[in-house]
Write an enzyme that holds these catalytic residues in place. Structure first.
Site, PDB file in Angstrom:
ATOM      1  N   HIS A 138       0.828  -1.203   0.000  1.00 37.39           N
ATOM      2  CA  HIS A 138       0.000   0.000   0.000  1.00 37.39           C
ATOM      3  C   HIS A 138       0.864   1.255   0.000  1.00 37.39           C
ATOM      4  O   HIS A 138       0.595   2.213  -0.735  1.00 37.39           O
ATOM      5  CB  HIS A 138      -0.915  -0.003   1.232  1.00 37.39           C
ATOM      6  CG  HIS A 138      -1.788  -1.215   1.338  1.00 37.39           C
ATOM      7  ND1 HIS A 138      -2.846  -1.436   0.489  1.00 37.39           N
ATOM      8  CD2 HIS A 138      -1.737  -2.288   2.175  1.00 37.39           C
ATOM      9  CE1 HIS A 138      -3.436  -2.580   0.813  1.00 37.39           C
ATOM     10  NE2 HIS A 138      -2.774  -3.122   1.824  1.00 37.39           N
ATOM     11  N   ASN A 425       4.710  17.137  19.499  1.00 35.77           N
ATOM     12  CA  ASN A 425       5.126  15.848  18.959  1.00 35.77           C
ATOM     13  C   ASN A 425       5.655  15.994  17.534  1.00 35.77           C
ATOM     14  O   ASN A 425       6.614  15.323  17.145  1.00 35.77           O
ATOM     15  CB  ASN A 425       3.957  14.868  18.973  1.00 35.77           C
ATOM     16  CG  ASN A 425       4.358  13.481  18.536  1.00 35.77           C
ATOM     17  OD1 ASN A 425       5.081  12.774  19.231  1.00 35.77           O
ATOM     18  ND2 ASN A 425       3.900  13.072  17.359  1.00 35.77           N
ATOM     19  N   ARG A 428       9.195  17.210  17.705  1.00 33.00           N
ATOM     20  CA  ARG A 428      10.114  16.175  18.205  1.00 33.00           C
ATOM     21  C   ARG A 428      10.400  15.102  17.169  1.00 33.00           C
ATOM     22  O   ARG A 428      11.464  14.480  17.187  1.00 33.00           O
ATOM     23  CB  ARG A 428       9.547  15.522  19.465  1.00 33.00           C
ATOM     24  CG  ARG A 428       9.609  16.383  20.709  1.00 33.00           C
ATOM     25  CD  ARG A 428       9.331  15.558  21.948  1.00 33.00           C
ATOM     26  NE  ARG A 428       8.006  14.958  21.904  1.00 33.00           N
ATOM     27  CZ  ARG A 428       6.930  15.499  22.445  1.00 33.00           C
ATOM     28  NH1 ARG A 428       7.001  16.659  23.072  1.00 33.00           N
ATOM     29  NH2 ARG A 428       5.754  14.886  22.373  1.00 33.00           N
ATOM     30  N   ASN A 431      12.407  16.039  12.666  1.00 32.76           N
ATOM     31  CA  ASN A 431      13.847  15.936  12.399  1.00 32.76           C
ATOM     32  C   ASN A 431      14.511  15.486  13.692  1.00 32.76           C
ATOM     33  O   ASN A 431      14.918  16.315  14.509  1.00 32.76           O
ATOM     34  CB  ASN A 431      14.393  17.279  11.927  1.00 32.76           C
ATOM     35  CG  ASN A 431      15.835  17.194  11.454  1.00 32.76           C
ATOM     36  OD1 ASN A 431      16.551  16.246  11.783  1.00 32.76           O
ATOM     37  ND2 ASN A 431      16.272  18.180  10.688  1.00 32.76           N
ATOM     38  N   HIS A 435      16.737  17.526  16.551  1.00 34.13           N
ATOM     39  CA  HIS A 435      16.058  17.524  17.852  1.00 34.13           C
ATOM     40  C   HIS A 435      16.953  16.935  18.938  1.00 34.13           C
ATOM     41  O   HIS A 435      16.999  17.442  20.065  1.00 34.13           O
ATOM     42  CB  HIS A 435      14.754  16.740  17.771  1.00 34.13           C
ATOM     43  CG  HIS A 435      14.127  16.480  19.108  1.00 34.13           C
ATOM     44  ND1 HIS A 435      14.341  15.292  19.797  1.00 34.13           N
ATOM     45  CD2 HIS A 435      13.342  17.237  19.902  1.00 34.13           C
ATOM     46  CE1 HIS A 435      13.683  15.342  20.952  1.00 34.13           C
ATOM     47  NE2 HIS A 435      13.074  16.496  21.040  1.00 34.13           N
ATOM     48  N   TYR A 443      18.595  22.104  25.649  1.00 27.20           N
ATOM     49  CA  TYR A 443      17.519  21.931  26.617  1.00 27.20           C
ATOM     50  C   TYR A 443      18.036  21.411  27.960  1.00 27.20           C
ATOM     51  O   TYR A 443      17.725  21.968  29.020  1.00 27.20           O
ATOM     52  CB  TYR A 443      16.479  20.968  26.045  1.00 27.20           C
ATOM     53  CG  TYR A 443      15.287  20.734  26.946  1.00 27.20           C
ATOM     54  CD1 TYR A 443      14.256  21.659  27.016  1.00 27.20           C
ATOM     55  CD2 TYR A 443      15.199  19.587  27.730  1.00 27.20           C
ATOM     56  CE1 TYR A 443      13.162  21.452  27.834  1.00 27.20           C
ATOM     57  CE2 TYR A 443      14.117  19.368  28.559  1.00 27.20           C
ATOM     58  CZ  TYR A 443      13.093  20.302  28.603  1.00 27.20           C
ATOM     59  OH  TYR A 443      12.023  20.098  29.430  1.00 27.20           O
ATOM     60  N   SER A 466      16.484  27.504  17.529  1.00 23.65           N
ATOM     61  CA  SER A 466      16.105  26.826  16.286  1.00 23.65           C
ATOM     62  C   SER A 466      15.581  27.811  15.254  1.00 23.65           C
ATOM     63  O   SER A 466      15.917  27.731  14.060  1.00 23.65           O
ATOM     64  CB  SER A 466      15.057  25.754  16.576  1.00 23.65           C
ATOM     65  OG  SER A 466      14.711  25.054  15.406  1.00 23.65           O
ATOM     66  N   HIS A 470      17.215  28.646  11.503  1.00 23.13           N
ATOM     67  CA  HIS A 470      16.457  28.563  10.250  1.00 23.13           C
ATOM     68  C   HIS A 470      16.475  29.901   9.506  1.00 23.13           C
ATOM     69  O   HIS A 470      16.652  29.936   8.276  1.00 23.13           O
ATOM     70  CB  HIS A 470      15.012  28.139  10.536  1.00 23.13           C
ATOM     71  CG  HIS A 470      14.856  26.684  10.825  1.00 23.13           C
ATOM     72  ND1 HIS A 470      15.132  26.136  12.055  1.00 23.13           N
ATOM     73  CD2 HIS A 470      14.443  25.647  10.053  1.00 23.13           C
ATOM     74  CE1 HIS A 470      14.905  24.836  12.023  1.00 23.13           C
ATOM     75  NE2 HIS A 470      14.489  24.507  10.826  1.00 23.13           N
TER      76      HIS A 470
END
Length: 569
Positions: A138, A425, A428, A431, A435, A443, A466, A470
């Protein structure tokens, strides 16, 4: 009668004290009853939501671990195309329930350490998600649909050129321009690589071997403290030069967009890897951690071969050892690089058919509210398609090709982000490579500084860094500062985390996709308008302000002749 009166009046406590419950209840019932009931309802609702969320996560992880065990038993250690098969692992389901349904197969030791620190990244042998999914007929059909769309795009472009221009345009001018000045790009890339090899490692080795033992920062400045601070200053100076010098080279040589993307991404990759190597091994040097291989006290600097492998491995978190596969299947490498090449042409056709014709003749009509709205909605589909293609080309095909060549075993470069019902989510799982770096070196370190209770502050700092990274890539690529991505990422994107924090319904997945389509449409529309406005509109100021002021907003349309044709690129 007397006893009944006593019962109605109150109850006798063990010490003879009579407590009139009815009287006290009557006094407090009116002001306290509505408030107490509302508090109970709120607490019950919060408890219900938390329990359901935890239960859903635990059940999902239990089912996933069970399915993975069955697949591992059936499939064996490695597939025929060379992709990694996870080694069979026994899973303690009761332990999964106790630890919240998480295990090491997700990349982290989710049980906290004894000292209360956050869990570490753990590497194990496992395949990429799409590698697993593409074994299903599929999912293969969906893959074939995208291949068919590429063929249709190619035919559409050929037929359009034949009908409109009378010739077949097979020059791929847009690709040639975007990746132009290739020798200059390679020379700068080699300089960045050599500086990481010939400056970072020798300097760190010298510091590690010549540093005198001592625990720093204990009330007074020790000799080792001054030595460490001096080298820390040199590290900061090196990282600053590594940012500034390549940018000056890019601007001086006026490198085209795609070439600038290559340089800026490689620049950030090497900066992140350098930081990871120093951050992981400096701890061993300062605190005299034992060597991972021998168990003896060491100077803390790993072998050069480990550093060299880390520079090219598809990961940004340094470890002395990574899980490795036994053999290299070069057919699998070639197929992945072939997919990267196909994605390049896919992106070319999308820009050639949906972006360039719309925005290349930038004029007054593009900045009207009606035209702007139509352009945003018209850009949503091609922009999201570019998002899919970029994800598949880089995070799947490119990284899997290098992982196969280097026999890198842990290939969980992303997770099933497309199933996310919350933006937290999604961030997280989109990438995992980046992360993991942000989690391990931003963090966790910020949590140590400000405390784990203030995790919202740590998360906000992660988003800020981040978003800056970018936006930096876009500034270097386009040579102008137009912080649309920064606002959407650090603003709306960060806010959506809290909006969808408790989202467990599948309708939140629809909301996530609508926001992704909208955000990508806005990005493609506004950045394309600004790019072509700078091709057509006159310079606003000869100073540095010209890079900061959006020319699409301040364009002098009277200076553009009606029949002026802008350059395609």
């Amino acid at each position: 009668m007397h006893s009944m009166a006593e019962e109605n009046e109150g109850h006798t406590i063990g010490n003879g004290e009579v407590k009139n419950f009815e009287t006290r209840a009557g006094m407090a019932e009116k002001p306290l009853k509505p408030v107490n009931l509302q508090r109970i309802r709120d607490k019950a609702q919060n408890l219900r939501g938390d329990l359901l969320e935890q239960l859903n996560h635990r059940l999902d992880d239990l089912f996933d671990s069970f399915i993975n065990e069955v697949e591992q038993i059936e499939q064996g250690p490695q597939s025929a195309n060379g992709s990694v098969r996870p080694q069979k692992q026994t899973v303690d389901h009761l332990a999964l329930l106790r630890t919240g349904g998480r295990n090491e197969s997700q990349g982290y030791k989710h049980a906290k350490r004894k000292d209360g620190e956050l869990p570490d990244k753990v590497y194990i042998n496992r395949r990429s998600v799409l590698t697993e999914l593409l074994e299903s007929s599929h999912i293969q059909t969906i893959y074939h649909i995208f291949v068919a769309i590429l063929i249709v795009f190619s035919l559409n472009t050929l037929v359009y050129d034949w009908v409109e221009k009378g010739t077949l345009n097979l020059n791929f001018d847009l690709i040639v321009y975007a990746f132009g000045k290739f020798p200059k790009v390679m020379s700068l890339w080699m300089c960045m690589q050599l500086s990481s090899l010939l400056i970072v490692y020798p300097a760190f080795y010298y510091w590690a071997t010549h540093r005198q033992p001592g625990v720093p920062f204990r009330g007074k400045v020790q000799r080792s403290d001054m030595y460490d601070l001096m080298w820390l200053g040199l590290v900061i100076l090196y990282q600053t030069a590594f940012v500034v010098l390549p940018v000056l080279y890019v601007v001086e040589n006026n490198l085209p967009p795609a070439s600038s993307v290559v340089i800026s991404c490689e620049q950030l990759r090497l900066i992140m890897k350098t930081h990871a190597f120093i951050r992981e091994n400096a701890y061993k040097v300062i605190y005299g951690k034992k060597d991972d291989d021998t168990g003896d006290e060491s100077h803390g600097c790993p072998d050069f071969s480990k550093y060299l492998y880390f520079l090219f491995a598809p990961t940004l978190v340094y470890r002395d050892h990574y899980p490795r596969t036994k053999t290299i299947h070069w057919s699998y490498v070639v197929s992945n690089f072939g997919q990267v090449l196909a994605c390049l042409f896919y992106t070319y056709y999308i820009f050639e058919r949906f972006c360039v014709p719309v925005f290349q003749n930038f004029n007054r009509e593009h900045v009207t509210s009606k035209a702007l709205m139509l352009s945003v909605f018209g850009s949503m589909m091609p922009a999201t398609l570019v998002l899919f293609i970029g994800f598949f080309a880089i995070l799947h095909s490119w990284l899997n090709a290098f992982a196969e060549m280097l026999r890198f075993g842990d290939r969980l470069f992303y997770k099933d982000w497309w199933n996310s019902t919350t933006f937290s989510n999604y961030y997280r799982t989109w990438n995992v490579v980046v992360h993991d770096w942000l989690y391990c070196y931003v963090y966790k370190d910020i949590c140590k500084l400000i405390g784990q209770k203030n995790r919202a502050g740590s998360m906000a700092m992660v988003f800020l860094i981040s978003a800056v990274f970018h936006e930096y890539i876009l500034v270097v690529t386009f040579r102008f500062f137009y912080p649309v991505l920064f606002v959407l990422f650090a603003g709306a994107g960060f806010g959506f985390i809290f909006l969808t924090d408790k989202g467990s319904s599948r309708s939140w997945n629809v909301f996530m996709w609508v926001m992704l389509f909208t955000g990508n449409g806005v990005l493609m529309c506004l950045y394309s308008m600004e790019w072509y406005a700078r091709q057509r509109c006159p310079v606003i100021s000869d100073s540095f302000l010209d890079y900061l002021i959006p020319r699409s907003w301040m364009c002098d349309f009277a200076s553009i002749t009606p029949h002026e044709v802008a350059q395609i690129v």
